[in-house]
Scaffold this active site. Structure first.
Site, PDB file in Angstrom:
ATOM      1  N   MET A 181      50.598 -88.604 -33.328  1.00  0.00           N
ATOM      2  CA  MET A 181      49.215 -88.530 -32.841  1.00  0.00           C
ATOM      3  C   MET A 181      48.888 -89.765 -32.011  1.00  0.00           C
ATOM      4  O   MET A 181      47.712 -90.046 -31.742  1.00  0.00           O
ATOM      5  CB  MET A 181      48.242 -88.399 -34.017  1.00  0.00           C
ATOM      6  CG  MET A 181      48.492 -87.124 -34.821  1.00  0.00           C
ATOM      7  SD  MET A 181      47.048 -86.512 -35.691  1.00  0.00           S
ATOM      8  CE  MET A 181      46.744 -87.837 -36.834  1.00  0.00           C
ATOM      9  N   GLY A 182      49.917 -90.500 -31.614  1.00  0.00           N
ATOM     10  CA  GLY A 182      49.703 -91.636 -30.723  1.00  0.00           C
ATOM     11  C   GLY A 182      49.202 -92.876 -31.443  1.00  0.00           C
ATOM     12  O   GLY A 182      49.258 -92.978 -32.663  1.00  0.00           O
ATOM     13  N   TYR A 183      48.706 -93.822 -30.650  1.00  0.00           N
ATOM     14  CA  TYR A 183      48.357 -95.154 -31.131  1.00  0.00           C
ATOM     15  C   TYR A 183      49.571 -95.728 -31.861  1.00  0.00           C
ATOM     16  O   TYR A 183      49.522 -96.092 -33.041  1.00  0.00           O
ATOM     17  CB  TYR A 183      47.097 -95.137 -32.012  1.00  0.00           C
ATOM     18  CG  TYR A 183      46.316 -96.422 -31.860  1.00  0.00           C
ATOM     19  CD1 TYR A 183      45.605 -96.677 -30.698  1.00  0.00           C
ATOM     20  CD2 TYR A 183      46.345 -97.404 -32.831  1.00  0.00           C
ATOM     21  CE1 TYR A 183      44.938 -97.873 -30.515  1.00  0.00           C
ATOM     22  CE2 TYR A 183      45.692 -98.606 -32.662  1.00  0.00           C
ATOM     23  CZ  TYR A 183      44.981 -98.824 -31.502  1.00  0.00           C
ATOM     24  OH  TYR A 183      44.325-100.002 -31.318  1.00  0.00           O
ATOM     25  N   LEU A 184      50.668 -95.793 -31.116  1.00  0.00           N
ATOM     26  CA  LEU A 184      51.982 -96.057 -31.699  1.00  0.00           C
ATOM     27  C   LEU A 184      52.060 -97.432 -32.352  1.00  0.00           C
ATOM     28  O   LEU A 184      51.508 -98.413 -31.841  1.00  0.00           O
ATOM     29  CB  LEU A 184      53.057 -95.940 -30.613  1.00  0.00           C
ATOM     30  CG  LEU A 184      53.126 -94.589 -29.900  1.00  0.00           C
ATOM     31  CD1 LEU A 184      54.229 -94.599 -28.840  1.00  0.00           C
ATOM     32  CD2 LEU A 184      53.333 -93.446 -30.887  1.00  0.00           C
ATOM     33  N   HIS A 185      52.730 -97.477 -33.482  1.00  0.00           N
ATOM     34  CA  HIS A 185      52.978 -98.740 -34.199  1.00  0.00           C
ATOM     35  C   HIS A 185      54.457 -98.759 -34.591  1.00  0.00           C
ATOM     36  O   HIS A 185      55.174 -97.769 -34.376  1.00  0.00           O
ATOM     37  CB  HIS A 185      52.024 -98.862 -35.386  1.00  0.00           C
ATOM     38  CG  HIS A 185      52.077 -97.711 -36.348  1.00  0.00           C
ATOM     39  ND1 HIS A 185      53.217 -97.372 -37.052  1.00  0.00           N
ATOM     40  CD2 HIS A 185      51.147 -96.791 -36.711  1.00  0.00           C
ATOM     41  CE1 HIS A 185      52.972 -96.332 -37.817  1.00  0.00           C
ATOM     42  NE2 HIS A 185      51.729 -95.940 -37.616  1.00  0.00           N
TER      43      HIS A 185
ATOM     44  N   HIS B 221      56.105 -95.604 -36.030  1.00  0.00           N
ATOM     45  CA  HIS B 221      56.515 -94.610 -35.027  1.00  0.00           C
ATOM     46  C   HIS B 221      57.773 -95.082 -34.302  1.00  0.00           C
ATOM     47  O   HIS B 221      58.681 -94.299 -34.036  1.00  0.00           O
ATOM     48  CB  HIS B 221      55.416 -94.425 -33.967  1.00  0.00           C
ATOM     49  CG  HIS B 221      54.115 -93.913 -34.498  1.00  0.00           C
ATOM     50  ND1 HIS B 221      52.953 -94.652 -34.438  1.00  0.00           N
ATOM     51  CD2 HIS B 221      53.776 -92.738 -35.079  1.00  0.00           C
ATOM     52  CE1 HIS B 221      51.952 -93.951 -34.945  1.00  0.00           C
ATOM     53  NE2 HIS B 221      52.427 -92.786 -35.349  1.00  0.00           N
TER      54      HIS B 221
ATOM     55  N   GLN C  38      58.718 -90.946 -43.992  1.00  0.00           N
ATOM     56  CA  GLN C  38      58.536 -90.791 -45.447  1.00  0.00           C
ATOM     57  C   GLN C  38      57.111 -91.157 -45.865  1.00  0.00           C
ATOM     58  O   GLN C  38      56.617 -90.704 -46.883  1.00  0.00           O
ATOM     59  CB  GLN C  38      59.555 -91.681 -46.166  1.00  0.00           C
ATOM     60  CG  GLN C  38      59.458 -91.699 -47.675  1.00  0.00           C
ATOM     61  CD  GLN C  38      59.647 -90.322 -48.289  1.00  0.00           C
ATOM     62  OE1 GLN C  38      60.395 -89.496 -47.764  1.00  0.00           O
ATOM     63  NE2 GLN C  38      58.949 -90.058 -49.380  1.00  0.00           N
TER      64      GLN C  38
ATOM     65  N   ASP D 141      54.416 -90.035 -44.853  1.00  0.00           N
ATOM     66  CA  ASP D 141      53.696 -88.784 -45.089  1.00  0.00           C
ATOM     67  C   ASP D 141      54.627 -87.844 -45.860  1.00  0.00           C
ATOM     68  O   ASP D 141      55.119 -86.848 -45.315  1.00  0.00           O
ATOM     69  CB  ASP D 141      53.254 -88.177 -43.762  1.00  0.00           C
ATOM     70  CG  ASP D 141      52.312 -89.114 -43.018  1.00  0.00           C
ATOM     71  OD1 ASP D 141      51.111 -89.070 -43.269  1.00  0.00           O
ATOM     72  OD2 ASP D 141      52.800 -89.931 -42.199  1.00  0.00           O
TER      73      ASP D 141
ATOM     74  N   GLN E 253      53.842 -84.064 -46.135  1.00  0.00           N
ATOM     75  CA  GLN E 253      54.016 -83.445 -44.823  1.00  0.00           C
ATOM     76  C   GLN E 253      55.501 -83.184 -44.539  1.00  0.00           C
ATOM     77  O   GLN E 253      55.884 -82.097 -44.101  1.00  0.00           O
ATOM     78  CB  GLN E 253      53.435 -84.370 -43.758  1.00  0.00           C
ATOM     79  CG  GLN E 253      53.755 -83.973 -42.334  1.00  0.00           C
ATOM     80  CD  GLN E 253      53.053 -84.881 -41.333  1.00  0.00           C
ATOM     81  OE1 GLN E 253      51.865 -84.739 -41.109  1.00  0.00           O
ATOM     82  NE2 GLN E 253      53.776 -85.813 -40.747  1.00  0.00           N
TER      83      GLN E 253
HETATM   84  P1  AMP Z   1      51.103 -89.832 -36.977  1.00  0.00           P
HETATM   85  O1  AMP Z   1      50.978 -90.350 -35.590  1.00  0.00           O
HETATM   86  O2  AMP Z   1      50.331 -90.604 -37.994  1.00  0.00           O
HETATM   87  O3  AMP Z   1      50.915 -88.337 -37.073  1.00  0.00           O
HETATM   88  O4  AMP Z   1      52.626 -90.075 -37.388  1.00  0.00           O
HETATM   89  C1  AMP Z   1      53.687 -89.573 -36.621  1.00  0.00           C
HETATM   90  C2  AMP Z   1      54.968 -89.714 -37.406  1.00  0.00           C
HETATM   91  O5  AMP Z   1      55.197 -91.091 -37.697  1.00  0.00           O
HETATM   92  C3  AMP Z   1      54.932 -88.974 -38.752  1.00  0.00           C
HETATM   93  O6  AMP Z   1      56.187 -88.373 -38.991  1.00  0.00           O
HETATM   94  C4  AMP Z   1      54.660 -90.082 -39.726  1.00  0.00           C
HETATM   95  O7  AMP Z   1      55.145 -89.816 -41.029  1.00  0.00           O
HETATM   96  C5  AMP Z   1      55.412 -91.233 -39.093  1.00  0.00           C
HETATM   97  N1  AMP Z   1      54.881 -92.508 -39.571  1.00  0.00           N
HETATM   98  C6  AMP Z   1      53.589 -92.927 -39.572  1.00  0.00           C
HETATM   99  N2  AMP Z   1      53.477 -94.145 -40.146  1.00  0.00           N
HETATM  100  C7  AMP Z   1      54.726 -94.501 -40.524  1.00  0.00           C
HETATM  101  C8  AMP Z   1      55.277 -95.652 -41.179  1.00  0.00           C
HETATM  102  N3  AMP Z   1      54.516 -96.681 -41.558  1.00  0.00           N
HETATM  103  N4  AMP Z   1      56.614 -95.674 -41.396  1.00  0.00           N
HETATM  104  C9  AMP Z   1      57.394 -94.641 -41.010  1.00  0.00           C
HETATM  105  N5  AMP Z   1      56.941 -93.537 -40.389  1.00  0.00           N
HETATM  106  C10 AMP Z   1      55.632 -93.463 -40.156  1.00  0.00           C
END
Ligand code: AMP
Length: 270
Positions: A21-25, A28, A139, A141, A144
């Protein structure tokens, strides 16, 4: 996107896919790096999916910054960002949804009714648009990832699902796009999530198996924090997501908790 993917398939290219969903960290980015290393062509999707947010949830407030994401992705040598508009993804009169029974209505599904139906419908659509060989999930999520694995198997999608470890800050807080909305105090206190999960892991190592006892210890640790409002602590089987009485290796301990207005989740697999 479909046309491009079909062409790549004809050339026998292996397509890796990281939906976000973006706002990459860095959470991601760990998925993106692994996917980059293992595939010929790497697609990252950025789409804040309206159907997985409830009417009172933070869809409008969810952080977005496409330029920043594009820079980060290009640094990681992502080949293609799939960045559709809402109206490109959902037909106005769409009446077809994908729903994984039993697994979708517990844990986060209890307070976020319809959330996993939204997630799984979107991911199925993305699989049919991107044709990935391998798709990468975090992991962090856990529910999910379990649901998507099941959907992929049940509906015979020919994509391999890889689940990679949770990336954390130094203090143990799992990285999340929503962390940006924590006050300094909430952020400090939110470390208790991982601290309590680690404590549970250590108690297991010392021979404690009773799920209720460990749950109570986690409850107490979290409820000690002023800004915490615990939603659930569950100790479950990773296949059925049903609560277990006795913890064993492979058991999932999952937590959802609000700190102020921000809802955070975390988990470990024993
Ligand atoms: P999101 O943008 O929050 O939908 O996340 C996109 C993907 O990144 C999903 O598969 C999340 O489980 C994964 N993700 C989000 N935060 C983390 C994290 N801290 N460590 C590992 N994977 C993550």
């Amino acid at each position: 996107m479909q046309r491009l993917s079909r062409q790549l398939k004809k050339q026998n290219k292996k397509i890796g896919f990281v939906p976000t969903m973006g706002y990459l960290h860095p959470g991601h980015l760990s998925l993106i790096r692994e996917a980059r290393a293992e595939n010929d062509f790497l697609v990252v999707s950025i789409f804040v999916n309206p159907t997985q947010f409830g009417p009172t949830e933070d869809f409008d407030k969810y952080p977005r910054d496409f330029k920043r994401d594009r820079n980060l992705a290009s640094r990681e040598k992502v080949d293609c960002i799939f960045y559709p508009r809402k109206e490109d993804v959902y037909f106005k009169d769409c009446r077809t949804f994908v729903y994984v029974e039993d697994l979708s209505d517990c844990l986060c599904g209890l307070s976020r009714s319809g959330h996993f139906k939204g997630v799984v419908t979107l991911i199925s659509k993305l699989f049919n648009i991107v044709y990935p060989d391998v798709a990468y999930f975090g992991q962090k999520d856990a529910q999910q990832a379990i649901i998507i694995k099941r959907m992929t198997r049940d509906l015979n999608f020919s994509v391999k699902i890889k689940v990679l470890p949770t990336v954390r800050e130094k203090g143990g807080l799992a990285l999340s796009s929503r962390n940006k909305y924590l006050s300094p105090k909430e952020r400090r206190e939110a470390r208790v999530l991982y601290a309590s999960l680690k404590k549970a892991g250590n108690l297991f190592k010392k021979g404690i198996r009773d799920a209720n006892r460990i749950k109570n210890i986690i409850f107490k640790m979290i409820n000690n924090k002023k800004t915490a409002r615990l939603e659930y602590v569950e100790i479950v089987n990773t296949k059925s997501l049903k609560p277990v009485k006795k913890i064993k290796s492979g058991t999932l301990i999952a937590i959802a908790c609000r700190f102020g207005q921000v809802r955070l989740i975390d988990n470990i697999i024993i």
